[in-house]
Design a protein around this motif. Structure first.
Motif, mmCIF file in Angstrom:
data_model
loop_
_atom_site.group_PDB
_atom_site.id
_atom_site.type_symbol
_atom_site.label_atom_id
_atom_site.label_comp_id
_atom_site.label_asym_id
_atom_site.label_seq_id
_atom_site.Cartn_x
_atom_site.Cartn_y
_atom_site.Cartn_z
ATOM 1 N N ILE A 1 0.737 -1.216 0.567
ATOM 2 C CA ILE A 1 -0.246 -0.616 -0.548
ATOM 3 C C ILE A 1 0.925 1.410 0.562
ATOM 4 O O ILE A 1 0.519 2.892 -1.056
ATOM 5 C CB ILE A 1 -0.957 0.141 1.243
ATOM 6 N N LEU A 2 1.956 1.813 0.825
ATOM 7 C CA LEU A 2 2.801 2.318 0.888
ATOM 8 C C LEU A 2 3.848 2.589 -0.576
ATOM 9 O O LEU A 2 3.817 3.661 -1.083
ATOM 10 C CB LEU A 2 3.721 2.006 2.209
ATOM 11 N N LEU A 3 4.187 2.092 -1.379
ATOM 12 C CA LEU A 3 4.928 1.836 -2.188
ATOM 13 C C LEU A 3 4.259 2.182 -3.616
ATOM 14 O O LEU A 3 3.449 1.461 -3.792
ATOM 15 C CB LEU A 3 5.950 0.699 -2.268
ATOM 16 N N ILE A 4 5.115 2.963 -4.038
ATOM 17 C CA ILE A 4 4.720 3.235 -5.576
ATOM 18 C C ILE A 4 5.064 2.133 -7.226
ATOM 19 O O ILE A 4 5.911 1.686 -6.413
ATOM 20 C CB ILE A 4 4.445 4.270 -6.516
ATOM 21 N N ASP A 5 3.687 1.480 -7.045
ATOM 22 C CA ASP A 5 4.230 0.702 -8.482
ATOM 23 C C ASP A 5 5.113 -0.388 -7.921
ATOM 24 O O ASP A 5 6.033 -0.395 -8.274
ATOM 25 C CB ASP A 5 4.564 1.241 -9.546
ATOM 26 N N SER A 6 4.780 -1.548 -6.798
ATOM 27 C CA SER A 6 5.831 -1.976 -6.635
ATOM 28 C C SER A 6 5.811 -3.169 -7.161
ATOM 29 O O SER A 6 5.207 -3.501 -7.152
ATOM 30 C CB SER A 6 5.634 -2.183 -4.689
ATOM 31 N N GLU A 7 7.105 -4.110 -6.395
ATOM 32 C CA GLU A 7 7.109 -5.805 -7.133
ATOM 33 C C GLU A 7 7.457 -6.693 -5.972
ATOM 34 O O GLU A 7 8.716 -5.855 -5.438
ATOM 35 C CB GLU A 7 7.994 -5.464 -8.193
ATOM 36 N N ILE A 8 6.801 -7.280 -5.837
ATOM 37 C CA ILE A 8 6.963 -7.873 -4.319
ATOM 38 C C ILE A 8 6.837 -8.862 -4.341
ATOM 39 O O ILE A 8 5.908 -9.858 -4.842
ATOM 40 C CB ILE A 8 6.051 -7.845 -3.144
ATOM 41 N N THR A 9 7.758 -10.259 -3.991
ATOM 42 C CA THR A 9 8.386 -11.607 -4.930
ATOM 43 C C THR A 9 8.253 -12.655 -3.424
ATOM 44 O O THR A 9 9.236 -12.576 -2.797
ATOM 45 C CB THR A 9 8.907 -11.981 -5.541
ATOM 46 N N LEU A 10 7.284 -13.617 -3.184
ATOM 47 C CA LEU A 10 7.450 -14.161 -1.781
ATOM 48 C C LEU A 10 7.580 -15.317 -2.614
ATOM 49 O O LEU A 10 7.136 -16.252 -3.135
ATOM 50 C CB LEU A 10 6.263 -14.323 -1.091
ATOM 51 N N ASN A 11 8.626 -16.592 -2.187
ATOM 52 C CA ASN A 11 8.890 -17.571 -2.546
ATOM 53 C C ASN A 11 9.278 -18.668 -1.600
ATOM 54 O O ASN A 11 10.240 -18.767 -1.022
ATOM 55 C CB ASN A 11 10.649 -17.731 -3.506
ATOM 56 N N ASN A 12 7.840 -19.004 -1.156
ATOM 57 C CA ASN A 12 7.736 -20.190 -0.254
ATOM 58 C C ASN A 12 9.120 -21.309 -0.436
ATOM 59 O O ASN A 12 8.921 -21.795 0.929
ATOM 60 C CB ASN A 12 6.042 -20.535 -0.369
ATOM 61 N N GLU A 13 8.757 -22.233 -1.477
ATOM 62 C CA GLU A 13 9.367 -23.107 -1.622
ATOM 63 C C GLU A 13 10.962 -22.357 -1.216
ATOM 64 O O GLU A 13 11.968 -23.179 -0.611
ATOM 65 C CB GLU A 13 10.000 -23.418 -3.280
ATOM 66 N N LYS A 14 11.513 -21.442 -1.636
ATOM 67 C CA LYS A 14 13.030 -20.997 -0.687
ATOM 68 C C LYS A 14 13.223 -20.046 -0.192
ATOM 69 O O LYS A 14 13.996 -19.865 0.798
ATOM 70 C CB LYS A 14 13.987 -19.819 -2.083
ATOM 71 N N GLY A 15 12.475 -19.561 0.205
ATOM 72 C CA GLY A 15 11.952 -19.246 1.729
ATOM 73 C C GLY A 15 12.160 -17.965 1.427
ATOM 74 O O GLY A 15 13.829 -17.348 2.333
ATOM 75 N N MET A 16 12.397 -16.995 0.670
ATOM 76 C CA MET A 16 13.379 -15.875 -0.062
ATOM 77 C C MET A 16 11.898 -14.545 -0.088
ATOM 78 O O MET A 16 11.280 -15.040 -1.015
ATOM 79 C CB MET A 16 13.903 -15.467 -1.145
ATOM 80 N N ILE A 17 12.141 -13.584 -0.280
ATOM 81 C CA ILE A 17 11.137 -12.324 -0.666
ATOM 82 C C ILE A 17 12.232 -11.099 -1.582
ATOM 83 O O ILE A 17 13.386 -11.081 -0.774
ATOM 84 C CB ILE A 17 10.253 -11.972 0.684
ATOM 85 N N THR A 18 11.386 -11.253 -1.745
ATOM 86 C CA THR A 18 12.252 -9.970 -2.616
ATOM 87 C C THR A 18 11.590 -8.930 -2.468
ATOM 88 O O THR A 18 10.340 -8.819 -3.184
ATOM 89 C CB THR A 18 12.619 -10.207 -4.078
#
Length: 173
Positions: A125-142
């Motif tokens: 909500i706070l970021l403009i035109d954000s890209e958020i990646t949640l990779n459950n298999e690798k346990g990683m976020i970007t």
């Protein structure tokens, strides 16, 4: 109709830049998947990058840094809100305005996933035109995106909270 703000300062590789990136990728011996893994981003983002598609500046510079490349005038194309066609950036180009942004990568454990998801929802909500990646298999976020200066304090607090939930993280402002 979406009232989501569009990123008008996105940048992409020029044809010269694409060639240089491909050379650097080959020198490292990385596949697109390996580069994506090292950059904590998706293969689809890497593919868009290699086509010269426009990305958030934070993502663009992060991908270049992973290949130990510095941005030079002939390497990037830049889009401003007054010109929809790509142009080559130079040191004399005054149309580029730095917009505050954040790039965060991190590792998480399954038990904290619900709290992480709630925090990411707030960050979206706070970021403009954000890209958020949640990779459950690798346990990683970007997470990467830009934000208006007036949201900086809220974003810093949210990122701090998120860092406490993660096993390890790296944040670039």
């Amino acid at each position: 109709m979406s009232n989501k703000k569009r990123n008008t300062n996105s940048v992409g590789l020029s044809d010269v830049g694409i060639d240089e990136v491909r050379k650097a990728l080959a020198e490292k011996g990385w596949t697109q998947q390996a580069w994506a893994d090292h950059s904590c981003t998706s293969v689809s983002t890497v593919k868009r990058f290699l086509k010269g598609s426009k990305l958030y500046p934070s993502c663009f510079y992060s991908l270049m840094k992973k290949l130990d490349l510095e941005v030079e005038d002939g390497y990037i194309r830049h889009k401003t809100n007054t010109d929809t066609s790509p142009s080559i950036l130079s040191t004399k180009d005054t149309s580029y305005h730095q917009v505050p942004g954040v790039l965060m990568t991190g590792k998480f454990t399954e038990n904290k996933l619900p709290r992480i998801e709630r925090t990411l929802k707030h960050l979206r909500i706070l970021l403009i035109d954000s890209e958020i990646t949640l990779n459950n298999e690798k346990g990683m976020i970007t997470v990467h995106g830009e934000f208006p200066e007036e949201n900086k304090e809220l974003i810093e607090e949210t990122i701090d909270h998120l860092e406490k939930l993660l096993e390890s993280s790296h944040v670039t402002w």
